[in-house]
Write an enzyme that holds these catalytic residues in place. Structure first.
Site, PDB file in Angstrom:
ATOM      1  N   ASP A  86      60.195  29.912  43.326  1.00 52.26           N
ATOM      2  CA  ASP A  86      60.147  31.407  44.177  1.00 52.26           C
ATOM      3  C   ASP A  86      60.380  32.531  43.285  1.00 52.26           C
ATOM      4  OD1 ASP A  86      59.757  33.009  45.964  1.00 52.26           O
ATOM      5  OD2 ASP A  86      60.112  31.915  47.197  1.00 52.26           O
ATOM      6  N   TYR A  94      46.582  45.093  48.571  1.00 53.08           N
ATOM      7  CA  TYR A  94      46.579  44.248  47.165  1.00 53.08           C
ATOM      8  C   TYR A  94      46.515  45.837  46.106  1.00 53.08           C
ATOM      9  CZ  TYR A  94      45.095  41.169  43.855  1.00 53.08           C
ATOM     10  OH  TYR A  94      44.399  40.595  42.695  1.00 53.08           O
ATOM     11  N   LYS A 117      48.903  46.407  43.177  1.00 57.29           N
ATOM     12  CA  LYS A 117      48.465  46.291  41.506  1.00 57.29           C
ATOM     13  C   LYS A 117      48.989  47.986  40.476  1.00 57.29           C
ATOM     14  CE  LYS A 117      47.047  42.186  41.395  1.00 57.29           C
ATOM     15  NZ  LYS A 117      48.197  41.353  40.819  1.00 57.29           N
TER      16      LYS A 117
END
Length: 297
Positions: free
Chosen positions: A35, A124, A128
């Site tokens: 993870d 998202y 980024k």
């Protein structure tokens, strides 16, 4: 697998978490489960295996991230900073994939420049942009050799869709072969940049092996291969499967995300600085995808 082909099976450690690993991955070389949010385990893995380069691909994608924004931030940002810290401590090079999602509705949508306004409206996309800035920071502040690409939608015959806005361009091939019909969640005229996975893999490896002296940007290079709409993709598939039909059942969430993204990026910086050149256009990609999906069915 491409890295193992280039550097030797035993020299590439494959790492996964939730998604079951393909047999070819686990049987051809070393593999472990990890993870990316577990900094201690990450550090131990890099130290034990003498890792010198990390291709960091773990993230929650656009549509899934909108449903789970806190988890998306945890995986996408805390995971990245863990990786950057490990790279700083162990002097590793890093590949970080950004995305067309790093842009937003205020960004020029056609011929989107390498350097332009970035005000994304999704978690998202925000992760980024933040990732691009963090990678640049770790390079300038600590000397980490961090490099990255802004990928368009990626089309793969091996990897199942993972909750992205451009996943229709993968789903459509399985539907075309299985039932000769597809219900698309985007409007027929939704134009987006796309790339076939072999080109995406080549781009990552070529960037990481490029002469660093030529890289003015180093991180977040625009790269693209083709730009099309669902309607145009369906028409190309119909050249191979004439009975194929498509209908449109628009998903408001994913349509809104798609509408905020560029329709076509300018990738001249990548071409000039490290010789980027795609091999697959729309007809070549469709032909190869249909052959691969058919043979796997």
């Amino acid at each position: 697998m491409a890295l193992r082909g280039k550097y030797g099976n035993e020299n590439v450690l494959a790492v996964g978490h939730k998604r079951p690993a393909l047999n070819e991955l686990t049987q051809s070389g070393p593999y472990c489960s990890l993870d990316v949010r577990d900094s201690s385990a990450l550090n131990q893995t890099v130290d034990t295996n003498n890792i010198d380069t990390i291709f960091h691909l773990a993230s929650l994608l656009s549509a899934v991230a909108e449903e789970k924004p806190q988890q998306a931030w945890d995986v996408n940002m805390n995971g990245l900073i863990n990786v950057l810290e490990v790279c700083r401590l162990h002097h590793c090079a890093l590949f970080f994939p950004s995305s067309i999602a790093a842009f937003g509705p205020e960004t020029p949508s056609m011929d989107t420049p390498q350097d332009t306004i970035q005000r994304p409206t999704t978690i998202y996309g925000i992760s980024k942009v933040s990732g691009e800035l963090l990678c640049d920071y770790y390079h300038h502040r600590f000397g980490v050799d961090a490099r990255g690409l802004r990928y368009p939608g990626l089309i793969s015959s091996k990897t199942p869709p993972g909750g992205g806005t451009t996943d229709y361009a993968v789903d459509i091939f399985y539907a075309a072969i299985k039932s000769q019909h597809y219900d698309c969640f985007l409007r027929p005229d939704t134009q987006l940049d796309m790339m076939y996975m072999p080109d995406a893999i080549d781009a990552a490896i070529n960037l990481m092996t490029a002469d660093s002296q030529r890289l003015k940007h180093r991180n977040a290079f625009n790269v693209t291969a083709m730009s099309f709409t669902p309607q145009q993709l369906a028409a190309e598939i119909q050249k191979h499967i004439p009975e194929f039909t498509i209908a449109y059942c628009v998903d408001p969430l994913r349509q809104a995300i798609a509408d905020s993204w560029p329709r076509h990026m300018n990738d001249s910086a990548a071409r000039a600085e490290w010789g980027w050149q795609a091999k697959f256009d729309l007809p070549a990609m469709v032909k190869d995808m249909l052959e691969n999906v058919q043979s796997a069915s």
